[in-house]
Structures are given as C-alpha cells and as structure tokens.
Scaffold this active site. Structure first.
Site, PDB file in Angstrom:
ATOM      1  N   LEU A 208       0.734  -1.345   0.001  1.00 48.60           N
ATOM      2  CA  LEU A 208       0.109   0.211  -0.028  1.00 48.60           C
ATOM      3  C   LEU A 208       0.935   1.137   0.044  1.00 48.60           C
ATOM      4  O   LEU A 208       0.478   2.228   0.636  1.00 48.60           O
ATOM      5  CB  LEU A 208      -0.865  -0.042   1.091  1.00 48.60           C
ATOM      6  CG  LEU A 208      -1.947  -1.175   1.373  1.00 48.60           C
ATOM      7  CD1 LEU A 208      -2.241  -1.281   2.776  1.00 48.60           C
ATOM      8  CD2 LEU A 208      -2.922  -1.077   0.394  1.00 48.60           C
ATOM      9  N   GLY A 212       2.221   1.395   4.010  1.00 48.29           N
ATOM     10  CA  GLY A 212       2.621   0.020   4.423  1.00 48.29           C
ATOM     11  C   GLY A 212       2.218  -1.235   3.639  1.00 48.29           C
ATOM     12  O   GLY A 212       1.798  -1.069   2.399  1.00 48.29           O
ATOM     13  N   ASP A 233      13.348   8.207  -5.368  1.00 51.82           N
ATOM     14  CA  ASP A 233      12.888   7.207  -6.709  1.00 51.82           C
ATOM     15  C   ASP A 233      12.260   6.136  -6.064  1.00 51.82           C
ATOM     16  O   ASP A 233      13.100   5.234  -5.429  1.00 51.82           O
ATOM     17  CB  ASP A 233      13.918   7.017  -7.598  1.00 51.82           C
ATOM     18  CG  ASP A 233      13.817   6.197  -8.845  1.00 51.82           C
ATOM     19  OD1 ASP A 233      12.521   5.871  -8.848  1.00 51.82           O
ATOM     20  OD2 ASP A 233      14.606   6.047  -9.555  1.00 51.82           O
ATOM     21  N   ASP A 239       9.595  -4.471  -5.983  1.00 48.34           N
ATOM     22  CA  ASP A 239      10.412  -5.681  -6.287  1.00 48.34           C
ATOM     23  C   ASP A 239      11.352  -5.634  -5.373  1.00 48.34           C
ATOM     24  O   ASP A 239      11.597  -7.212  -4.788  1.00 48.34           O
ATOM     25  CB  ASP A 239      11.257  -5.284  -7.643  1.00 48.34           C
ATOM     26  CG  ASP A 239      10.487  -5.089  -8.833  1.00 48.34           C
ATOM     27  OD1 ASP A 239       9.266  -5.515  -9.138  1.00 48.34           O
ATOM     28  OD2 ASP A 239      11.062  -4.254  -9.785  1.00 48.34           O
TER      29      ASP A 239
HETATM   30  O1  RIB Z   1       9.480  -2.462 -11.128  1.00 48.26           O
HETATM   31  C1  RIB Z   1      10.452  -1.543 -11.657  1.00 48.26           C
HETATM   32  C2  RIB Z   1      10.768  -1.957 -12.794  1.00 48.26           C
HETATM   33  O2  RIB Z   1       9.695  -2.343 -13.920  1.00 48.26           O
HETATM   34  C3  RIB Z   1      11.745  -1.404 -13.576  1.00 48.26           C
HETATM   35  O3  RIB Z   1      13.239  -1.905 -13.417  1.00 48.26           O
HETATM   36  C4  RIB Z   1      11.412  -1.745 -15.134  1.00 48.26           C
HETATM   37  O4  RIB Z   1      12.427  -2.270 -15.706  1.00 48.26           O
HETATM   38  C5  RIB Z   1      10.069  -2.555 -15.132  1.00 48.26           C
HETATM   39  O5  RIB Z   1      10.266  -3.754 -15.353  1.00 48.26           O
END
Ligand code: RIB
Length: 311
Positions: A208, A212, A233, A239
């Site tokens: 979220l 969080g 950024d 990820d």
């Molecule tokens: O989640 C970020 C990623 O989304 C970036 O690194 C870009 O490559 C896309 O895959």
C-alpha cells in the site's frame, strides 16, 4: 534456495518536474540507464538480503544492453540460467521519474517474451519459485505447475497488472499485489479485506505504498505500517519488497517478520535512484530496523481500519 524466473530490462530513466500527461512534452533533467526489470530486481533483492542463495532464469538478447544486466546480477551474487536470443533485443523500460519520486514505466519486453516452459531448470532444492508478469502468462503457468510438482512454493508478484485466470491462481502459494493489481485480479471491491477474502490463494500480501502493507495468511490478517523515509525514486521498491520477503521466508522467518524485513528494505530502496542500484543490503536493513521502533498501536489500528480488516 530461491529461483526467480522473469524479466530483465535495461531502464532508460529521465527525471522531470512531473510525469507528462497524454500529449504533453516535459523538459526533463538528467538521463541515466540502470539495470532493472521486475524479475532481475527481485533476484538482486533476494541475494542482497543475505542468507538465501538466489538463482535466476532470464532471457537476454545478444546485444550491448544485456551486458550491464548480467554484470549487475552476478555482482549481487545471483547465479544465472540465461536463455540467449539471437533474434530478439534485450528487454528495455522507459521510465520518467518525477521530482516527487513517482514514476511512469513503459516496458518493451523483447527477449523476456522468449522464456518458455522448457527453459525451467530442475526445481529440486529450491524452496521458492518467485515470478512476475513481464513474461508470457502461459510460461508463468507452466513454471508454476512444474514448481508445485517438485514441492517448491510458488510466489507470484502479479505486476504489471494483468487479468489472471483461476487456473493460475490455483497454483499459487503466495500472491503479492498492490491495490491496482488486486482490483485487476478480483474486480473492484468495497475494501481491501473484501478483495483478500475473494481470493482463494493461501497467502495474499497487498502493498500500500507509503501506508505499508497488509496480508491474509489463511484466515488471519497481518498489517505492517511503512517505515518513514524521504523518497528520491520509488522505482524497484515493490520488487525489493518481494525479493526480501521471499528471502526471509526461505530462511524460515514467519510472515510477520518477513513483512517487516521487506518493508524496511523497500523503504530504503526509495531513498536512492534506480532499480537494482537502490536495493539495500542486509546491514542497511538491520540498521533501519534498529533505528525505528516497533509500530505503535495507533499506526497499526489506522492501517487495519484503512483495509477494513476484521477486529
Ligand atoms: O518495478 C520496476 C521495474 O519495472 C523497472 O526496473 C522496469 O524495468 C520495469 O520492469
């Protein structure tokens, strides 16, 4: 041991005062390239989390863009299974990052689309298979079936948002989504709690952003308020969350502990530019966790109420 199967992209990033609206041209600031791709970012995050041994299955073109991607992954200690594509370009992503640290991303998948079921290495020894949706859905489903048959836990970060059929959802042990991705999968729901209840996946985590995250583990709910940082950024923060979450689970952490580790790492990932370049190591995460006290009852209650979780 974790296997990440998914995308690797070279990110072409321009910072600008704001993200352009349709039809608008914005004069930006600096242009930079960074190693990225949701799959590769998650593999680097898992490796930097320490403890877990991370491997990645990815597809790259035979071009110059592949070089920094391979170097970043191997530099982080990720063991690679590379499908080389002579006829496809390495994946690329075109990213505008606003001065408010938000981003807009367009991906040209290129070689990522070449990943097929037959490319999956033998799954014996892998505790978890972690995937995203920047590769063909049929491939994601084939990998999920093979991993499940081998006894590995199947984790899907359903990003970017795509509609998923029930057959794929049935193969998952853990689903990680943001609010938009949750709506793409189960339709608009009155609340996050309702969305979580509609999904039959055993564990669902919803991130979220600055609030969080929350999770349903079976019939139990957990919340983890975000760690306060000054964002530069946010690219790759989601990820980082996924990679660190799965690394912690691989090391035997319970879900509450894994969510806390993942949240701290993703907060730190927002404080530096780029995707893989911003992913913290385990020392930095431990330092943040030591600095910031456990969430107070008020913050936990506010998040539970935002998600409309049962008391
Ligand atoms: O989640 C970020 C990623 O989304 C970036 O690194 C870009 O490559 C896309 O895959």
């Amino acid at each position: 041991m974790i296997l990440v199967a998914g995308s690797a992209n070279l990110d072409f990033v321009v910072r600008a005062p704001h993200i352009p609206a349709p039809g608008e041209t914005v004069l930006g600031h600096a242009f930079t390239t960074f190693p990225g791709g949701k799959g590769a970012n998650q593999a680097v995050a898992a490796a930097r989390a320490g403890g877990a041994s991370a491997q990645m299955l990815l597809a790259l073109g035979e071009d110059a863009f592949a070089v920094p991607l391979e170097a970043s992954l191997t530099g982080a200690g990720v063991l690679l299974h590379i499908v080389r594509c002579a006829d496809l370009a390495t994946g690329t992503a075109f990213i505008c990052v606003s001065d408010a640290a938000e981003n807009a991303i367009t991906v040209a998948p290129g070689a990522n689309n070449a990943l097929e079921g037959r490319h999956l290495p033998a799954m014996g020894g892998f505790s978890h298979l972690l995937m995203q949706l920047e590769t063909p859905l049929a491939t994601v489903a084939a990998y999920a079936r093979a991993a499940r048959a081998a006894g590995s836990k199947v984790v899907l970060n359903a990003a970017p948002a795509r509609q998923l059929d029930a057959g794929l959802l049935d193969l998952l042990d853990i689903l990680v989504v943001n609010q938009g991705e949750l709506a793409s999968i189960c339709g608009n729901s009155a609340s996050i709690a309702e969305g979580l209840q509609r999904l039959k996946v055993p564990v669902v985590v919803v991130t979220l952003g600055e609030r969080g995250c929350c999770a349903r583990v079976g019939e139990h709910y957990l919340v983890q308020p975000a760690f306060a940082v000054q964002p530069v950024d946010t690219t790759g923060a989601g990820d980082t969350f996924c990679g660190v979450l799965v690394a912690a689970l691989d090391q035997g952490a319970d879900m509450a502990h894994a969510l806390r580790q993942a949240s701290a790492a993703s907060a730190l990932a927002c404080t530096r530019a780029g995707a893989q370049s911003s992913i913290p190591d385990t020392t930095a995460v431990a330092a943040l966790l030591q600095q910031q006290p456990r969430s107070d009852i008020g913050a936990l209650e506010a998040l539970r109420s935002f998600c409309a979780l049962p008391p």
